[in-house]
Scaffold this motif. Structure first.
Motif, mmCIF file in Angstrom:
data_model
loop_
_atom_site.group_PDB
_atom_site.id
_atom_site.type_symbol
_atom_site.label_atom_id
_atom_site.label_comp_id
_atom_site.label_asym_id
_atom_site.label_seq_id
_atom_site.Cartn_x
_atom_site.Cartn_y
_atom_site.Cartn_z
ATOM 1 N N UNK A 1 29.590 -10.421 -23.885
ATOM 2 C CA UNK A 1 28.199 -10.876 -23.902
ATOM 3 C C UNK A 1 27.950 -11.918 -22.814
ATOM 4 N N UNK A 2 28.833 -12.884 -22.710
ATOM 5 C CA UNK A 2 28.690 -13.918 -21.677
ATOM 6 C C UNK A 2 28.773 -13.276 -20.289
ATOM 7 N N UNK A 3 29.607 -12.270 -20.156
ATOM 8 C CA UNK A 3 29.702 -11.562 -18.880
ATOM 9 C C UNK A 3 28.391 -10.904 -18.488
ATOM 10 N N UNK A 4 27.651 -10.374 -19.465
ATOM 11 C CA UNK A 4 26.339 -9.794 -19.172
ATOM 12 C C UNK A 4 25.386 -10.858 -18.640
ATOM 13 N N UNK A 5 25.434 -12.041 -19.227
ATOM 14 C CA UNK A 5 24.563 -13.125 -18.770
ATOM 15 C C UNK A 5 24.935 -13.571 -17.359
ATOM 16 N N UNK A 6 26.230 -13.652 -17.090
ATOM 17 C CA UNK A 6 26.670 -14.102 -15.760
ATOM 18 C C UNK A 6 26.318 -13.090 -14.678
ATOM 19 N N UNK A 7 26.156 -11.835 -15.067
ATOM 20 C CA UNK A 7 25.824 -10.795 -14.084
ATOM 21 C C UNK A 7 24.322 -10.700 -13.815
ATOM 22 N N UNK A 8 23.527 -11.530 -14.506
ATOM 23 C CA UNK A 8 22.076 -11.492 -14.317
ATOM 24 C C UNK A 8 21.704 -11.894 -12.897
ATOM 25 N N UNK A 9 20.593 -11.351 -12.424
ATOM 26 C CA UNK A 9 20.108 -11.680 -11.086
ATOM 27 C C UNK A 9 19.773 -13.174 -11.000
ATOM 28 N N UNK A 10 20.255 -13.833 -9.972
ATOM 29 C CA UNK A 10 20.003 -15.255 -9.785
ATOM 30 C C UNK A 10 18.557 -15.497 -9.351
ATOM 31 N N UNK A 11 17.951 -16.541 -9.907
ATOM 32 C CA UNK A 11 16.578 -16.897 -9.549
ATOM 33 C C UNK A 11 16.550 -18.316 -9.008
#
Length: 453
Positions: free
Chosen positions: A216-226
């Motif tokens: 789950x944390x890995x999914x968040x870390x892979x989010x597009x940076x803003x």
């Protein structure tokens, strides 16, 4: 984002338990709620110690949403956003406008679907596939199956991951630990759940064995940076008023964004309890009576006659006051409780309030003031929402509330130079100038030396 196909899928309990797991892992999560709901944020606040706020695509445009998220997540390691209703359900039938999907896109937040799984297996892949294909830019990255066993999760996971290309990061077993009571405005408030923290810990204990937190944390870390600056409001000159904010079991519905905006503009916010405190905080220059459940505490509020008298005198002396929904009911002369008994309230406004025949004026509104008053000149417009079962004999007629995308409107709000009182819950970032007008009025009252303690 923890989203779902529909309301009642288990988003709140899963979100709270995940927040606790993240804390146990040494992370500092920021908890947000999609939409205008206050109650889920109360649970977040109790679990995290400080809920981050509401993210609402009707109240705010895309840049503002991203900026509000950045502000609420300052000094945090990860943001957890609880969706509202179904992922694609918008402010009106047939539209996604204002939906959790809109918030996810605006904030570049990957979506994890909580899917009720009882009595299904391979068919769950069709459900997930439908959500992935309906709006491919929804960025559905993961699935949590709710209400199934380990074996059932294993059988369904293979089909979901093969057919949809979406990770199944775990499941929620059927367990009484995940049950929360409800009442007429939704879940009971967090403060009313016995041993809430212990119950959330019990939920987290269960999910620690059934959810892959690292994935789950890995999914968040892979989010597009803003690249976005945290939302902030400019100070109102040298204004430094002290605003008393009602805060107890009877008055607990308020937007974190509203409070942050008032503080940014120079106000000092001081909490007090209409249930227990004999007077307003010393040196108060203004009053913010937020919503909540005064009808459940009407007898106790009536019993605090000293404070009711002091508030009545303060408002008669010109102290600026915002009173929203439950706060508005408190200012009336009388209030009927759930059992039908009628109790005296502050009496700053004429009339009584009683339980209506059903849910009244539910949903988003666009509020336009027809008369000048505390929020500014005639024509000032704000966005907010209404959600109440009680009706007042007179609910104000200084503004008009219109439901977006629908041909429906009604008069509301008492809007006077030192008072904005009515059923609407107003969201200040939708029109910061209204908040500025409130702060200026409180500061003028401070300079006049007309404080009521």
């Amino acid at each position: 984002m923890i989203a779902a196909p529909a309301s009642g899928s288990g988003k709140t309990v899963v979100t709270c338990a995940l927040i606790r797991l993240l804390q146990r892992a040494g992370m500092a999560p920021a908890a947000f709620k999609c939409g205008p709901d206050f109650i889920d944020q109360l649970f977040h606040r109790e679990v995290t110690g400080a809920a981050a706020g509401n993210l609402d695509a009707f109240f705010s445009d895309t840049p503002t949403l991203a900026s509000l998220m950045a502000r609420g997540a300052v000094s945090c390691d990860i943001a957890v956003v609880e969706g509202a209703m179904g992922l694609f359900d918008g402010m009106a039938p047939g539209t996604t406008d204002g939906s959790a999907y809109d918030v996810a896109r605006a904030t570049a937040t990957p979506v994890v679907l909580v899917v009720p799984a009882r009595g299904a297996s391979t068919s769950l892949a069709a459900t997930v596939q439908g959500f992935c294909r309906f709006r491919p830019d929804a960025d559905v990255r993961g699935v949590i199956l709710n209400g199934c066993s380990a074996h059932a999760c294993a059988y369904a996971s293979e089909a979901i991951e093969r057919e949809c290309g979406v990770e199944v990061v775990g499941y929620v077993p059927r367990d009484d630990a995940f049950a929360l009571e409800s009442r007429h405005l939704g879940l009971v408030t967090a403060g009313e759940v016995a041993d809430l923290r212990a119950r959330v810990d019990a939920m987290a204990d269960v999910l620690a064995a059934t959810i892959d937190l690292e994935r789950l944390v890995g999914l968040a870390r892979a989010a597009r940076q803003m690249e976005v600056e945290p939302y902030r409001s400019d100070p109102v000159g040298r204004a430094a008023p002290r605003i008393a904010v009602a805060c107890d079991e009877a008055f607990c519905f308020r937007y974190a964004e509203n409070l942050r905006m008032l503080e940014d503009m120079g106000a000092e916010l001081v909490s007090f309890s209409p249930l227990r405190d004999p007077g307003l905080p010393e040196g108060a220059d203004g009053l913010y009576l937020c919503g909540g459940y005064p009808e459940l505490h009407a007898e106790a509020l009536a019993g605090n006659g000293a404070l009711r008298s002091r508030i009545r005198r303060a408002l008669a002396g010109g102290m600026p006051c915002v009173a929203e929904c439950g706060g508005f009911l408190y200012l009336l002369e009388r209030l009927e409780d759930e059992a039908g008994a009628v109790w005296p309230m502050v009496g700053a406004l004429k009339g009584a309030a009683r339980r209506g025949g059903g849910l009244e004026h539910f949903g988003y509104i666009e509020l336009t003031c027809g008369a000048p008053g505390l929020y500014g000149d005639a024509g000032v417009a704000l966005r907010g929402h209404e959600f109440h079962y009680w009706r007042a004999e007179f609910e104000g007629d200084d503004a008009v509330a219109r439901k977006p995308r629908r041909e429906r409107s009604w008069p509301c709000l008492v809007h006077a130079p030192s008072l904005a009182a009515g059923f609407p819950h107003v969201y200040y970032p939708s029109n910061p100038e209204a908040a500025r007008a409130f702060v200026r009025a409180c500061d003028r009252h401070r300079k006049q030396g007309s404080n009521e303690g």
